[in-house]
Design a protein around this motif. Sequence first.
Motif, short mmCIF file in Angstrom:
data_model
loop_
_atom_site.label_atom_id
_atom_site.label_comp_id
_atom_site.label_asym_id
_atom_site.label_seq_id
_atom_site.Cartn_x
_atom_site.Cartn_y
_atom_site.Cartn_z
N SER A 1 -21.78 -20.80 68.57
CA SER A 1 -21.13 -21.78 69.44
C SER A 1 -19.96 -22.46 68.72
CB SER A 1 -22.14 -22.82 69.94
OG SER A 1 -22.53 -23.63 68.86
N LYS A 2 -19.93 -22.37 67.39
CA LYS A 2 -18.81 -22.95 66.65
C LYS A 2 -17.77 -21.90 66.25
CE LYS A 2 -21.40 -26.69 64.45
NZ LYS A 2 -22.07 -27.04 63.17
N ASN A 3 -17.90 -20.69 66.78
CA ASN A 3 -16.97 -19.61 66.43
C ASN A 3 -17.00 -19.23 64.95
OD1 ASN A 3 -15.22 -21.04 68.87
ND2 ASN A 3 -15.26 -18.81 68.90
N LEU A 4 -18.12 -19.48 64.30
CA LEU A 4 -18.20 -19.11 62.88
C LEU A 4 -18.66 -17.66 62.72
CD1 LEU A 4 -19.81 -22.41 61.52
CD2 LEU A 4 -17.46 -21.60 61.18
N VAL A 5 -19.54 -17.21 63.65
CA VAL A 5 -19.95 -15.80 63.62
C VAL A 5 -19.86 -15.22 65.02
CG1 VAL A 5 -21.58 -16.09 61.71
CG2 VAL A 5 -22.39 -16.23 64.06
N TYR A 6 -19.82 -13.89 65.07
CA TYR A 6 -19.72 -13.17 66.34
C TYR A 6 -20.82 -12.13 66.40
CZ TYR A 6 -15.38 -15.61 66.96
OH TYR A 6 -14.46 -16.60 67.12
N PRO A 7 -21.88 -12.40 67.19
CA PRO A 7 -22.94 -11.41 67.35
C PRO A 7 -22.38 -10.16 68.06
CG PRO A 7 -23.63 -13.58 68.10
CD PRO A 7 -22.17 -13.65 67.87
N VAL A 8 -22.78 -9.00 67.57
CA VAL A 8 -22.27 -7.76 68.16
C VAL A 8 -23.41 -6.95 68.75
CG1 VAL A 8 -21.02 -5.61 67.72
CG2 VAL A 8 -20.42 -7.67 66.43
N TYR A 9 -23.23 -6.51 70.00
CA TYR A 9 -24.19 -5.64 70.66
C TYR A 9 -23.51 -4.30 70.93
CZ TYR A 9 -26.99 -9.82 71.47
OH TYR A 9 -27.74 -10.94 71.29
N ALA B 1 -29.27 -9.18 57.05
CA ALA B 1 -27.91 -9.24 57.61
C ALA B 1 -27.63 -10.64 58.15
CB ALA B 1 -27.75 -8.19 58.71
N LEU B 2 -28.62 -11.21 58.83
CA LEU B 2 -28.43 -12.55 59.42
C LEU B 2 -28.26 -13.60 58.32
CD1 LEU B 2 -30.91 -12.59 62.44
CD2 LEU B 2 -28.42 -12.86 62.51
N VAL B 3 -29.13 -13.53 57.32
CA VAL B 3 -29.04 -14.51 56.23
C VAL B 3 -27.67 -14.41 55.57
CG1 VAL B 3 -29.92 -15.11 53.94
CG2 VAL B 3 -31.52 -14.64 55.81
N ASP B 4 -27.25 -13.18 55.31
CA ASP B 4 -25.93 -12.95 54.71
C ASP B 4 -24.82 -13.60 55.51
OD1 ASP B 4 -26.40 -11.66 52.45
OD2 ASP B 4 -25.76 -9.66 53.13
N ALA B 5 -24.91 -13.42 56.82
CA ALA B 5 -23.83 -13.90 57.67
C ALA B 5 -23.86 -15.41 57.85
CB ALA B 5 -23.91 -13.22 59.04
N LEU B 6 -25.06 -16.00 57.71
CA LEU B 6 -25.19 -17.41 58.11
C LEU B 6 -25.18 -18.42 56.95
CD1 LEU B 6 -27.92 -16.93 60.86
CD2 LEU B 6 -25.48 -17.39 61.22
N VAL B 7 -25.57 -18.00 55.75
CA VAL B 7 -25.76 -18.99 54.68
C VAL B 7 -24.47 -19.71 54.27
CG1 VAL B 7 -27.90 -18.17 53.66
CG2 VAL B 7 -25.70 -17.16 52.96
N ASP B 8 -23.36 -19.02 54.36
CA ASP B 8 -22.10 -19.65 53.94
C ASP B 8 -21.84 -20.97 54.63
OD1 ASP B 8 -21.56 -17.75 52.17
OD2 ASP B 8 -19.88 -16.82 53.25
N ASP B 9 -22.22 -21.05 55.90
CA ASP B 9 -21.94 -22.26 56.66
C ASP B 9 -23.19 -23.06 56.98
OD1 ASP B 9 -19.02 -22.25 57.15
OD2 ASP B 9 -19.48 -20.25 57.96
#
Length: 664
Positions: free
Chosen positions: A220-228, A183-191
């Motif tokens: 910190s760059k508002n590219l993703v939003y961690p959800v708890y 899930a993390l890789v999916d969310a992060l690789v684009d940027d």
Amino acid sequence: MWLLSRTLNLGILAHVDAGKTTLTERLLFEAGTIGTVGRVDDGTTLTDSLDLERRRGITIRSAVASLVIDDVSVNIIDTPGHPDFIAEVDRVLGVLDGAVLVVSAVEGVQPQTRVLMRALQRLRVPTLIFINKIDRSGSDVDAVLRGIERRLAVRAVPLTRATNAGTRAAATVTPEPDGLRTALVDALVDDDHALFEAYVADPARVTPARLRAALAVQTSKNLVYPVYVGSAMTGTGTTELMSGLVSLLPAAERDDRGPCAGRIFKIERGARGEKIAYVRMFSGVLHVRDRVHDAGDKVTGISVFENGAWVRRGAVRAGDIGKLWGLAHVRVGEPIGMRRAGAEPHHFAPPTLQARIAPERHDQHVALRAALAQLAEQDPLINVRSEPSGELAVSLYGEVQKEIIEATLAADYGIAVTFRETTPLYIERPAGTGAAQETLNSDTNPFHAAIGLRVEPAAGFAFRLDVDYQSVPLYVYRNIDEFASAVEQYVRAALQEGLYGWAVNDCLVTMTSSNYSVADGPPSRRGPLSTAADFRKLTPLVLMQALHNAGTHVCEPMSHVRIDAPSTSMGGVLGMLAQHGAAVHAQLIRGGDISIEAELPANGVPNLQRSLPAVTNGDGVLESTFAGYQPVRGEPPTRRRTTPNPLNRQEYLAALTGQALPLH
Ligand SMILES: Nc1nc2c(ncn2[C@@H]2O[C@H](COP(=O)(O)OP(=O)(O)OP(=O)(O)O)[C@@H](O)[C@H]2O)c(=O)[nH]1
Ligand SMILES: [Mg+2]
């Protein structure tokens, strides 16, 4: 102790009742700041400390508390969620290092959630999302996650999951490592191209630590939003959130260097009525006895947080929040220390209503004026206006705010008031382009200054200078920028009352020409010397003439409303909306519930709010958001001016000099 090296100023934001105060209380408890967990429903939380807040179980003013997580001092600002108190959130936004946006697992993303998320994005505040109330029946975490992706349009990465959601046994669990990793890789690789390449080359070499670091950067760059996910009530999931706060949000390193600069984001009155101003410092150090305000006010006392508690200290430094005593003239939103660009602009829609307010006892008129002035100081958007009739009018967001003002005046000032009719706060927009100018020594211009101005429609307000430095009296203004900002101020002041008496918004004003006179020498030989007062007094004359040539449309504030109610009340709700002239945009029937969205003039919303319980058997919920302005149809409403109209030259000049002044 200042010994902690980092501070995180954290805002807790959400729609009304999402659980912000309960979450704040829970975090304070988990970190050991408080020994027992208070409850909103019992009126015992730390941050809902006002009498009215405790009685009503809602947050009215933002409140600050502090806790320590690892080596980070976290200053938490619990904000109100009701749209009537959005001004409180407005002021807080500019002082945050990060935020937690709370979404209820039952109610999901609300219109107000979207309003808040947009503001957080605009201001680039790194944000974690907390899906709260997973213990409540009806909670549906997956649906809320879909709502976050779709309605908030952000890339969300769930870092925890819920089991037994919707029951008292609801618990937060961490996903199994492989799933989380994918899930993390999916969310992060684009940027993150390097991450992408590393992963393609050898997935095993992309360590959890690397993913975590990449997540912090993109958060910190508002590219993703961690959800708890979790429950502020039972405490499940809050430990994970706390570790996210310090590992994913950018806490500020303490750094005393640099000029003293901060911003006031809250003002309250102490036990003896003394003014206490809350500052967030951005750089440098502010000391007791420093003079920080134009009015010459001196700081007489400072409190800062140490290990979660307020303590008196001699200074407050960069990164920290402090309480300041002694600043009698300071207002919310103002900068402290080094001059920044003046008061911060507002981040949300302005109030759309105004109501006349009068004391029940005639002899309390002066007291009421003073009390409102004090409230306006804490809440700049209250905006008190003295009507030409001598009555007072306040601008408002809605009915709840009105009730709170009424209750506050009664409780804190002993003044019983009645509100007269609530009316829309119209605005004017230029209908087209208009220009006007005055030259030196002409028959119509009694001032020793000359200017030309053009007014045209635009989105928002802007002022531009289209003259060169030779036409500017640089013996009065230090440079052309100072001249520009002075004229802009004169223009803004003059635009408070347009052709029909309403404030003029959404226009671009350009200064197209300027000239001044000196006693001897170019550009004019006919003196006397131009002064700042000449430009200040001439500006409204030329501006109003230009506006007159442009013409204006009076526009009324509109609201977008969403009503959720049992489907049995559909007919009643639609009938009520039709009665208020609302245009229905969407109707959704799900199970036994309906959800209807509509648009109507903002001043109809309080009425809707009042009629709703009757047509829905008390089960309807209404949320409204500002939906911009629309030109009114028919005869434009007018408001009586509080200042002389520059279009009536004789009257304007007479008021300036205190006597009738014949033109040349
Ligand atoms: N079951 C359950 N109830 C909760 C939870 N969190 C908050 N509540 C309840 O929800 C209601 C609202 O909680 P608050 O903490 O006041 O919500 P808020 O977001 O601070 O509300 P405003 O400040 O008025 O916007 C209260 O009755 C709380 O007891 C939770 O996790 N589970
Ligand atoms: Mg609250």
